[in-house]
Write an enzyme that holds these catalytic residues in place. Structure first.
Site, PDB file in Angstrom:
ATOM      1  N   LYS A 263      -3.521   3.451  14.520  1.00  0.00           N
ATOM      2  CA  LYS A 263      -3.655   2.012  14.336  1.00  0.00           C
ATOM      3  C   LYS A 263      -2.806   1.595  13.158  1.00  0.00           C
ATOM      4  O   LYS A 263      -2.330   2.425  12.389  1.00  0.00           O
ATOM      5  CB  LYS A 263      -5.124   1.658  14.067  1.00  0.00           C
ATOM      6  CG  LYS A 263      -5.987   1.731  15.311  1.00  0.00           C
ATOM      7  CD  LYS A 263      -7.312   1.030  15.080  1.00  0.00           C
ATOM      8  CE  LYS A 263      -8.385   2.016  14.741  1.00  0.00           C
ATOM      9  NZ  LYS A 263      -9.724   1.499  14.667  1.00  0.00           N
ATOM     10  N   HIS A 264      -2.653   0.288  12.972  1.00  0.00           N
ATOM     11  CA  HIS A 264      -1.844  -0.161  11.845  1.00  0.00           C
ATOM     12  C   HIS A 264      -2.526   0.164  10.525  1.00  0.00           C
ATOM     13  O   HIS A 264      -3.740   0.138  10.418  1.00  0.00           O
ATOM     14  CB  HIS A 264      -1.582  -1.662  11.943  1.00  0.00           C
ATOM     15  CG  HIS A 264      -0.634  -2.018  13.040  1.00  0.00           C
ATOM     16  ND1 HIS A 264       0.673  -1.597  13.049  1.00  0.00           N
ATOM     17  CD2 HIS A 264      -0.814  -2.708  14.171  1.00  0.00           C
ATOM     18  CE1 HIS A 264       1.258  -2.029  14.151  1.00  0.00           C
ATOM     19  NE2 HIS A 264       0.383  -2.705  14.853  1.00  0.00           N
ATOM     20  N   GLU A 265      -1.707   0.481   9.567  1.00  0.00           N
ATOM     21  CA  GLU A 265      -2.209   0.770   8.224  1.00  0.00           C
ATOM     22  C   GLU A 265      -2.900  -0.477   7.690  1.00  0.00           C
ATOM     23  O   GLU A 265      -2.479  -1.598   7.982  1.00  0.00           O
ATOM     24  CB  GLU A 265      -1.007   1.158   7.349  1.00  0.00           C
ATOM     25  CG  GLU A 265      -1.311   1.621   5.960  1.00  0.00           C
ATOM     26  CD  GLU A 265      -2.145   2.884   5.923  1.00  0.00           C
ATOM     27  OE1 GLU A 265      -3.354   2.740   5.697  1.00  0.00           O
ATOM     28  OE2 GLU A 265      -1.610   3.987   6.110  1.00  0.00           O
TER      29      GLU A 265
END
Ligand SMILES: *[C@@H]1O[C@H](CO)[C@@H](O)[C@H](O)[C@H]1NC(C)=O
Ligand SMILES: *[C@@H]1O[C@H](CO)[C@@H](O)[C@H](O)[C@H]1NC(C)=O
Ligand SMILES: *[C@@H]1O[C@H](CO)[C@@H](O)[C@H](O)[C@H]1NC(C)=O
Length: 629
Positions: A263-265
């Protein structure tokens, strides 16, 4: 050649069911959900949580605070108060869920005096059952506290499904490669040719439809045929690169198995999900240069090209607005919270700016480029000095706005996530100037409402990761991608020159990133940040892009060791795959009801959905259907 293709289609078709079977067995191993220790209400663990039982043995009431290691300079958050012992009950237990994605620090403070009693740093595992025994005793008026953490039940291994998936896809890849070599053996090949409809083969090879001209069915690219050598041949490596980024993008958009690293940071840093959008922008830049050049060479007038660019940007923006405001069957869309910016919109603006920039100054590249003069080694840069000056100006605008724009109630040049980050000093400053500009210009309701920072940093304000300010850096990145296109065209067929230049550009970008970030995640001058599209993010991803493109170019176009399959197919139909995956996101067979707590089932679902898009793009490729705008 085509039979190599049908083999791959078969493999992909088998993939869904096999993966499902593989993962169903893991899913059944998920532990029971009934936790009755907290007596008042049963505690149900969610995904990425562990159960912690805190025992307070004979002493004062204390408060437990927690902090994730992943949260940079954050405030401790209250977890639970464990009441002190009374005569009727010699010890108290509190059952709480704790985060199992990152290691956490637990701080136990005396509730009455708020004094630290002890501190525990631990990495919990998913669905594990842990006990923290806190024993307080009095020795001559001095209180002694001992904290001990024990494991009641070991966690499940959440990443096992990833290993299985890797093995599975690795197996498919190996079988496919072997099949491909068998098919290419002389006798087998002849037999297959006889069996196959020869008309079909002819049609494929001689097809004049669609832009992928060099790409024939089997992926060997051995029939440039009628294309004159002055027209740049379609490079399979570009399609492969684009397809690779697109497919990872689809996978992470579908959830990436709900693993945090897919997932996105949450704020600074890089995960797999943060890699792909910039690569897409980069390769778009490369393609822009090649296609503008080939159009100009065909005698297309500049103003016609300009109109075309304007129209395409407009269409892309419009499609983006449609895609990003999904409202199928949900009743009428409210215009008051229409989201304006998104991935396609950013691509559209970037495309517009970079193409216009290039069109303003471009001259059709001469066929036989002769090098000479003192600047010869740098001619692919020097020749485009006006563009470079404009791009550097644009970057200066980004730097000035980011660091010098005063934002009410926030420090100048703030780059943080707000929320509980920066010790909770600036909760509403998420994204600093970038967030402020979007909220002011577009309005709070017209931007993205759930930025990745609201999970770990618990920020509450809206922030758009595809907002206005970051678009400047997207333009810079696309321009660097354009440079890759210039190199490809300047040194056409001089593979060594191309490879050397890609490598040097990659290294230069890497050095710039190292300086900007001081090689750290959070402490640099400008940290790598996907939400801000900070300049260090752009240079880092540009570094990776040059090196990755070098590798793919070498394998696919120089040595022809790899046809680029299966990524090359979605790469040729990127708009269709992107729009399609967004629009059909919630429909079978891309989504179905699963156990929400199981990484394995999520991963299986997301991989099936992603593979289906590869398959769809393959079928469309075989039928020569390409959606171009
Ligand atoms: C966790 O472990 C404790 C101690 O062994 C046990 O009493 C409790 O039932 C367990 N809870 C769950 C949900 O397994
Ligand atoms: C716990 O107590 C220490 C002092 O012993 C204090 O510095 C800290 O801020 C307290 N923690 C919280 C979350 O209040
Ligand atoms: C942040 O915004 C919230 C909601 O708008 C508000 O209640 C809060 O007071 C703000 N905090 C600060 C420090 O401005």
């Amino acid at each position: 050649m085509a039979s190599g293709g049908s083999l791959s289609a078969l493999c992909l078709a088998l993939l869904g069911s096999a993966l499902l079977l593989a993962v169903r067995s893991i899913a059944s191993a998920v532990p029971g959900q009934d936790v009755d220790l907290s007596r008042e209400r049963p505690l149900e663990l969610k995904m990425d949580q562990a159960l912690l039982l805190i025992h307070n043995v004979g002493g004062e009431s204390f408060t437990v605070y927690w902090l994730s290691d992943h949260c940079y300079q954050c405030l401790y958050q209250r977890l639970v108060i464990v009441p002190g012992a009374v005569t009727s009950r010699p010890f108290n237990v509190a059952a709480v869920p704790v985060d199992s994605q990152h290691p956490v620090t637990l701080q136990l403070n005396d509730t009455a005096k708020n004094q630290e009693m002890c501190r525990v740093h631990y990495s919990f595992g998913e669905f594990g059952n842990y006990s923290l025994w806190v024993r307080q005793s009095l020795f001559g008026g001095v209180r002694a506290v001992s904290c001990e953490l024990i494991v009641n039940k070991s966690p499940v291994s959440s990443s096992l499904p990833i290993l299985l998936a890797v093995l599975f896809y690795g197996g498919v890849g190996i079988i496919w490669t072997l099949g491909y070599f068998v098919v290419r053996l002389g006798p087998v090949r002849n037999w297959i040719y006889k069996k196959m409809n020869p008309v079909e083969t002819d049609r494929l090879i001689n097809s004049e439809l669609g832009s992928p001209n060099r790409a024939d069915a089997g992926g060997q690219g051995a029939h440039p045929g009628a294309w004159s050598s002055s027209v740049p041949q379609r490079l399979r490596s570009l399609d492969t690169f684009r397809g690779l980024s697109l497919i990872i993008m689809v996978f992470v958009n579908y959830g990436g198995g709900k693993y945090w690293f897919f997932k996105h940071e949450s704020w600074n840093g890089l995960t797999l999900a943060d890699l792909v959008f910039p690569w897409f922008v980069f390769i778009m830049g490369t393609s822009i240069f090649l296609s503008l050049n080939s159009m100009l060479r065909k005698g297309c007038a500049k103003w016609r090209l300009l109109l075309k660019v304007l129209w395409r940007s407009f269409l892309l923006f419009l499609i983006g607005v449609f895609v990003i405001n999904p409202n199928y069957c949900l009743g009428p869309l409210s215009l008051s919270n229409l989201r304006i910016f998104g991935v396609l919109q950013r691509l559209s603006l970037t495309y517009l700016v970079v193409s216009v920039l290039e069109l303003l100054f471009i001259k059709a590249m001469p066929n036989n480029f002769t090098s000479g003069g003192a600047w010869a080694p740098l001619q692919d840069v020097v020749m485009y000095w006006p563009q470079w000056i404009l791009v550097i100006l644009l970057e200066t605008v980004w730097l000035c706005l980011t660091f010098l724009l005063p934002v009410p109630d926030c420090p100048l040049g703030y780059l943080g996530p707000g929320g509980i980050g920066d010790f909770g000093q600036y909760p509403n400053c998420t994204g600093g100037a970038a967030g402020y500009i979007d909220r002011t210009v577009l309005g709070e309701e017209h931007i993205y409402q759930h930025p990745s920072s609201n999970v770990i940093y618990q920020s509450t304000v809206a922030y758009d990761p595809e907002g206005l300010l970051g678009t400047i850096n997207a333009v810079v990145l696309a321009f660097l991608g354009l440079q890759a296109g210039k190199i490809l065209l300047f040194y056409k067929d001089q593979h060594n020159q191309i490879i050397r230049r890609f490598f040097i550009w990659g290294i230069i970008m890497g050095i710039i990133s190292a300086i900007l970030t001081k090689c750290s995640q959070n402490e640099g001058f400008i940290p790598i940040n996907k939400n801000l599209w900070s300049i260090s993010y752009v240079t880092t991803l540009c570094c990776f892009a040059f090196l990755l493109l070098l590798l793919i170019y070498y394998l696919v176009d120089v040595k022809k060791l790899w046809s680029g399959a299966p990524f090359v197919f979605p790469g040729m139909n990127s708009i269709l795959v992107y729009v399609g995956h967004e629009v059909f996101e919630n429909y079978f067979p891309f989504k179905w009801k699963i156990d929400n707590r199981s990484h394995g089932q999520h991963l299986a679902q997301n991989l099936v959905a992603t593979s289906l898009w590869v398959l769809i793009s393959y079928v469309l490729y075989k039928r020569r259907i390409f959606w171009k705008i």
